[in-house]
Structure formats: C-alpha cells, structure tokens
Design a protein around this motif. Sequence first.
Motif, PDB file in Angstrom:
ATOM      1  N   LEU A   1       0.787  -1.048   0.019  1.00 22.85           N
ATOM      2  CA  LEU A   1      -0.135   0.015   0.014  1.00 22.85           C
ATOM      3  C   LEU A   1       0.936   1.207  -0.184  1.00 22.85           C
ATOM      4  O   LEU A   1       0.788   2.011  -0.905  1.00 22.85           O
ATOM      5  N   ARG A   2       2.023   1.352   0.810  1.00 23.61           N
ATOM      6  CA  ARG A   2       2.721   2.484   1.170  1.00 23.61           C
ATOM      7  C   ARG A   2       3.464   2.857  -0.315  1.00 23.61           C
ATOM      8  O   ARG A   2       3.775   3.677  -0.734  1.00 23.61           O
ATOM      9  N   ARG A   3       4.069   1.784  -0.737  1.00 24.74           N
ATOM     10  CA  ARG A   3       4.847   1.993  -1.917  1.00 24.74           C
ATOM     11  C   ARG A   3       4.032   2.124  -3.481  1.00 24.74           C
ATOM     12  O   ARG A   3       4.470   2.730  -4.058  1.00 24.74           O
ATOM     13  N   THR A   4       2.995   1.524  -3.539  1.00 25.80           N
ATOM     14  CA  THR A   4       2.380   1.635  -4.736  1.00 25.80           C
ATOM     15  C   THR A   4       0.829   2.348  -4.932  1.00 25.80           C
ATOM     16  O   THR A   4       0.374   2.701  -5.890  1.00 25.80           O
ATOM     17  N   GLY A   5       0.518   2.315  -3.513  1.00 25.96           N
ATOM     18  CA  GLY A   5      -0.902   3.081  -3.406  1.00 25.96           C
ATOM     19  C   GLY A   5      -2.043   1.961  -3.633  1.00 25.96           C
ATOM     20  O   GLY A   5      -3.243   2.413  -3.749  1.00 25.96           O
ATOM     21  N   HIS A   6      -1.603   0.666  -3.825  1.00 24.35           N
ATOM     22  CA  HIS A   6      -2.896  -0.362  -4.154  1.00 24.35           C
ATOM     23  C   HIS A   6      -2.952  -1.081  -2.835  1.00 24.35           C
ATOM     24  O   HIS A   6      -1.842  -1.217  -2.076  1.00 24.35           O
ATOM     25  N   GLY A   7      -4.251  -1.421  -2.671  1.00 25.82           N
ATOM     26  CA  GLY A   7      -4.402  -2.447  -1.433  1.00 25.82           C
ATOM     27  C   GLY A   7      -5.058  -1.842  -0.280  1.00 25.82           C
ATOM     28  O   GLY A   7      -5.132  -2.395   0.801  1.00 25.82           O
ATOM     29  N   GLY A   8      -5.465  -0.608  -0.708  1.00 26.48           N
ATOM     30  CA  GLY A   8      -6.054   0.211   0.479  1.00 26.48           C
ATOM     31  C   GLY A   8      -6.380   1.769   0.053  1.00 26.48           C
ATOM     32  O   GLY A   8      -6.471   2.020  -1.185  1.00 26.48           O
ATOM     33  N   ARG A   9      -6.401   2.689   1.069  1.00 21.65           N
ATOM     34  CA  ARG A   9      -6.626   3.903   0.843  1.00 21.65           C
ATOM     35  C   ARG A   9      -5.807   4.851   1.284  1.00 21.65           C
ATOM     36  O   ARG A   9      -5.044   4.395   2.588  1.00 21.65           O
ATOM     37  N   PHE A  10      -5.530   5.894   0.794  1.00 20.64           N
ATOM     38  CA  PHE A  10      -4.615   7.094   1.331  1.00 20.64           C
ATOM     39  C   PHE A  10      -5.493   8.135   1.957  1.00 20.64           C
ATOM     40  O   PHE A  10      -6.311   8.527   1.186  1.00 20.64           O
ATOM     41  N   VAL A  11      -4.998   8.713   3.003  1.00 19.66           N
ATOM     42  CA  VAL A  11      -5.878   9.899   3.523  1.00 19.66           C
ATOM     43  C   VAL A  11      -4.573  10.724   3.872  1.00 19.66           C
ATOM     44  O   VAL A  11      -3.580  10.364   4.637  1.00 19.66           O
ATOM     45  N   MET A  12      -4.856  12.082   3.533  1.00 19.67           N
ATOM     46  CA  MET A  12      -3.873  13.178   4.112  1.00 19.67           C
ATOM     47  C   MET A  12      -4.538  14.149   4.873  1.00 19.67           C
ATOM     48  O   MET A  12      -5.832  14.303   4.665  1.00 19.67           O
ATOM     49  N   THR A  13      -3.813  14.578   6.084  1.00 21.57           N
ATOM     50  CA  THR A  13      -4.568  15.463   6.739  1.00 21.57           C
ATOM     51  C   THR A  13      -4.828  16.898   6.147  1.00 21.57           C
ATOM     52  O   THR A  13      -4.036  17.151   5.195  1.00 21.57           O
ATOM     53  N   ALA A  14      -5.244  17.839   6.768  1.00 23.05           N
ATOM     54  CA  ALA A  14      -5.761  19.193   6.230  1.00 23.05           C
ATOM     55  C   ALA A  14      -4.221  19.814   6.067  1.00 23.05           C
ATOM     56  O   ALA A  14      -3.952  20.722   5.303  1.00 23.05           O
ATOM     57  N   GLY A  15      -3.446  19.679   6.980  1.00 27.18           N
ATOM     58  CA  GLY A  15      -2.103  20.292   7.019  1.00 27.18           C
ATOM     59  C   GLY A  15      -1.243  19.930   5.742  1.00 27.18           C
ATOM     60  O   GLY A  15      -0.530  20.747   5.222  1.00 27.18           O
ATOM     61  N   ILE A  16      -1.293  18.630   5.689  1.00 25.82           N
ATOM     62  CA  ILE A  16      -0.709  18.234   4.190  1.00 25.82           C
ATOM     63  C   ILE A  16      -1.225  18.732   3.010  1.00 25.82           C
ATOM     64  O   ILE A  16      -0.845  19.184   2.119  1.00 25.82           O
ATOM     65  N   ALA A  17      -2.650  18.615   2.876  1.00 25.87           N
ATOM     66  CA  ALA A  17      -3.386  18.834   1.567  1.00 25.87           C
ATOM     67  C   ALA A  17      -3.348  20.310   1.357  1.00 25.87           C
ATOM     68  O   ALA A  17      -3.174  20.561   0.227  1.00 25.87           O
ATOM     69  N   ALA A  18      -3.087  21.215   2.575  1.00 22.13           N
ATOM     70  CA  ALA A  18      -2.690  22.515   2.101  1.00 22.13           C
ATOM     71  C   ALA A  18      -1.528  23.079   1.376  1.00 22.13           C
ATOM     72  O   ALA A  18      -1.246  24.112   1.106  1.00 22.13           O
TER      73      ALA A  18
ATOM     74  N   ARG B   1      -7.346  -1.258   4.335  1.00 25.97           N
ATOM     75  CA  ARG B   1      -5.919  -0.758   5.053  1.00 25.97           C
ATOM     76  C   ARG B   1      -6.420   0.683   4.681  1.00 25.97           C
ATOM     77  O   ARG B   1      -6.573   1.032   3.522  1.00 25.97           O
ATOM     78  N   VAL B   2      -5.888   1.612   5.646  1.00 22.26           N
ATOM     79  CA  VAL B   2      -6.103   3.072   5.395  1.00 22.26           C
ATOM     80  C   VAL B   2      -4.634   3.640   5.924  1.00 22.26           C
ATOM     81  O   VAL B   2      -4.261   3.413   7.103  1.00 22.26           O
ATOM     82  N   LEU B   3      -3.905   4.209   5.158  1.00 25.06           N
ATOM     83  CA  LEU B   3      -2.761   4.720   5.197  1.00 25.06           C
ATOM     84  C   LEU B   3      -2.902   6.321   5.458  1.00 25.06           C
ATOM     85  O   LEU B   3      -3.329   6.912   4.504  1.00 25.06           O
ATOM     86  N   THR B   4      -2.750   6.775   6.542  1.00 30.41           N
ATOM     87  CA  THR B   4      -2.870   8.184   6.907  1.00 30.41           C
ATOM     88  C   THR B   4      -1.422   9.178   7.015  1.00 30.41           C
ATOM     89  O   THR B   4      -0.596   8.405   7.781  1.00 30.41           O
ATOM     90  N   ILE B   5      -1.445  10.202   6.520  1.00 24.77           N
ATOM     91  CA  ILE B   5      -0.105  10.747   6.431  1.00 24.77           C
ATOM     92  C   ILE B   5      -0.709  12.398   7.063  1.00 24.77           C
ATOM     93  O   ILE B   5      -1.631  12.972   6.526  1.00 24.77           O
ATOM     94  N   LYS B   6      -0.007  12.609   8.124  1.00 22.99           N
ATOM     95  CA  LYS B   6      -0.337  13.785   8.777  1.00 22.99           C
ATOM     96  C   LYS B   6       1.233  14.781   9.092  1.00 22.99           C
ATOM     97  O   LYS B   6       2.182  14.102   9.338  1.00 22.99           O
ATOM     98  N   LEU B   7       1.236  15.881   9.306  1.00 23.97           N
ATOM     99  CA  LEU B   7       2.201  16.532   9.972  1.00 23.97           C
ATOM    100  C   LEU B   7       2.569  16.364  11.445  1.00 23.97           C
ATOM    101  O   LEU B   7       1.420  16.125  12.221  1.00 23.97           O
ATOM    102  N   GLY B   8       3.693  16.380  11.744  1.00 21.29           N
ATOM    103  CA  GLY B   8       4.090  15.976  13.091  1.00 21.29           C
ATOM    104  C   GLY B   8       3.292  16.974  14.100  1.00 21.29           C
ATOM    105  O   GLY B   8       2.938  16.585  15.198  1.00 21.29           O
ATOM    106  N   GLU B   9       3.113  18.230  13.664  1.00 26.14           N
ATOM    107  CA  GLU B   9       2.410  19.296  14.512  1.00 26.14           C
ATOM    108  C   GLU B   9       0.921  18.916  14.613  1.00 26.14           C
ATOM    109  O   GLU B   9       0.240  19.425  15.508  1.00 26.14           O
ATOM    110  N   GLU B  10       0.507  17.871  13.868  1.00 26.80           N
ATOM    111  CA  GLU B  10      -1.143  17.619  13.859  1.00 26.80           C
ATOM    112  C   GLU B  10      -1.328  16.268  14.713  1.00 26.80           C
ATOM    113  O   GLU B  10      -2.493  16.013  14.845  1.00 26.80           O
ATOM    114  N   TYR B  11      -0.263  16.036  15.161  1.00 27.77           N
ATOM    115  CA  TYR B  11      -0.449  14.669  16.116  1.00 27.77           C
ATOM    116  C   TYR B  11      -0.799  15.176  17.481  1.00 27.77           C
ATOM    117  O   TYR B  11      -0.772  16.226  17.976  1.00 27.77           O
TER     118      TYR B  11
END
Length: 126
Positions: free
Chosen positions: A32-49, A116-126
């Motif tokens: 999932l992490r390498r190819t984007g296949h096998g689940g979903r990717f989610v990014m937080t508002a901080g990353i998306a901005a 599977r859901v891979l979430t990517i966020k900024l450290g400050e959003e933790y």
Amino acid sequence: MKDSQMGLECSLADKCALGSRQQRIAQLNDSLRRTGHGGRFVMTAGIAAMNATVIAGILAAVAAFEAFDADNDPHGEHDCAVLEVGGIIVIWRVDYYDLAMSFGSDDPADPSVTTRVLTIKLGEEY
C-alpha cells in the motif's frame, strides 16, 4: 514454551505462525505504502494545504521509507513511522478496518476482510 510477553503457553509452530502473520501484514502495508494499491490513502488538512511539489515529495518519501527498526516497528508490521521531508516532520500510519469501514478488521493479515487506510499527517497535527 512460555511466551514471556503474553504469559501464554504456546508451541514453536504458534511462534512461526505469528511471525508469518506479522510478515504478511508488513508485506500488505509495504505494498500500500509503495504502490498505493491495496487500500486507501488519507492526508490531513495540513498536508493537503501544501503545494503539489511538497506533497509529491512527502508521498515519495513515505513510499521509499525502509528505516524500520525495533524502536519504530516493535511488532514488525511496517505500520507507522516518523520522518523528515525537507525540514517538515511527517507521520504516517496504517490502520485496519473491516470492509464496511465501520469497525476494526478481525484479521489485518487477510485483505479479503480488511480495508487498509494509510494516513499521512504533519508532526504538529499529532
């Protein structure tokens, strides 16, 4: 044999099965992490901005991450890490849900019952 962490009696076969299960989960998470296949990717508002070039760099760094060790991957499942990308602290994590995404998955090693859901966020959003 006694499992010192769990306080349970288990056989060597049980230990091997646990290792195989963890390896399968790690393989699915890596895919999932390498190819984007096998689940979903989610990014937080901080990353998306961020601008598209920065986002692309973050996605590439997450996909290329291989620095798993006992500190950041204690269960051997390649399910979470913290990294720095261009001076930005990024946290990514894989969570496991049932197919309806209503509850946690009963078996993260089985993709037929797991989303599977891979979430990517900024450290400050933790």
